[in-house]
Design an enzyme around this catalytic site. Sequence first.
Site, PDB file in Angstrom:
ATOM      1  CG  HIS A 133      48.803  26.029  13.618  1.00 45.99           C
ATOM      2  ND1 HIS A 133      49.821  25.697  14.280  1.00 45.99           N
ATOM      3  CD2 HIS A 133      49.033  26.243  12.463  1.00 45.99           C
ATOM      4  CE1 HIS A 133      51.018  26.131  13.625  1.00 45.99           C
ATOM      5  NE2 HIS A 133      50.698  26.454  12.361  1.00 45.99           N
ATOM      6  CG  ASN A 135      54.076  24.881  11.037  1.00 46.10           C
ATOM      7  OD1 ASN A 135      55.542  24.618  10.809  1.00 46.10           O
ATOM      8  ND2 ASN A 135      53.536  25.568  12.019  1.00 46.10           N
ATOM      9  NE  ARG A 137      59.027  26.880  10.048  1.00 45.85           N
ATOM     10  CZ  ARG A 137      58.389  26.767  11.604  1.00 45.85           C
ATOM     11  NH1 ARG A 137      57.217  25.714  11.456  1.00 45.85           N
ATOM     12  NH2 ARG A 137      58.706  27.367  12.558  1.00 45.85           N
TER      13      ARG A 137
END
Length: 297
Positions: A133, A135, A137
């Site tokens: 995983h 990410n 942002r």
Amino acid sequence: MTEDLAPERARAADWFRRLRDQIVAAFEELEDTHADGPFADQAPGRFEVTETHRAAPDGGDAGGGLMSVMRGGRVFEKVGVNVSTVYGTLGERAQAAMAARKGIPGMTSDPRFWASGISLVAHMQNPHVPAVHMNTRMFWTPHAWWFGGGSDLNPCIEYDEDTAHFHATQQAHLDPHGTDHYPRLKAWADEYFYVPHRGRARGVGGIFMDDQCSGDWEADFALTQDIGRAFLPAFVPLVEKRRGQSFTEADKDTQLVHRGLYAEYNLVYDRGTKFGLETGHDANAVLMSLPPLAKWV
């Protein structure tokens, strides 16, 4: 009130999109170069790309992005690489959560927000290849801005040398920003990716940060970029090493049970899942992280 940061927001959104393009290309190359071992006789997988849209409460446009999903490839059983830029007004529940968790005053008086980022989850065909995983942002409100993100490895069959490589690569990318970042973000990941009702971690950890706002936007953006840059060199060599290994039915069963743990965490605890659903983003994009098959015992 914080600055508008419109040029900076545009730079961040552009960076997330370019990182998405690099990862999609690298993953399709992994599909093309898998010539020996399990699943090598299948056609190489390709991403299906769908535009996503977030509708404002009044029906107007509130941003969107791209959902890129590959299913049934040689290497990836299911992988999604999503990028989005959304904006609008936070609902009352989100306002309350933001004020409570981040201590941001004034959210009820001016609940505007803007958020952009990339989110990736990969579930692999071969149980020897770890799921992963990642990410990164940026979030902006009139009252505060911050960056967040990280990456973590989720093997169902653990290899100490794979874990060591994943962590060492991340540390090498973080240390130029200050040697305190890696141990801090590693400890944060260990805490965040813990599954309380199972009494165990989701995987073998990685790095994670939220609320990163030092007051120096350029420094925080540079740190966030290197978290993103660390991902491919941390993960791709592990795929190349393990994708050709043979496996047993027992290995596959172990993988499916571990995916059940992953699904439990994402549905019960993951902040990104909760935020995406509460703010009206495309549900298929938000739930892209769920595995194609899982098992509970």
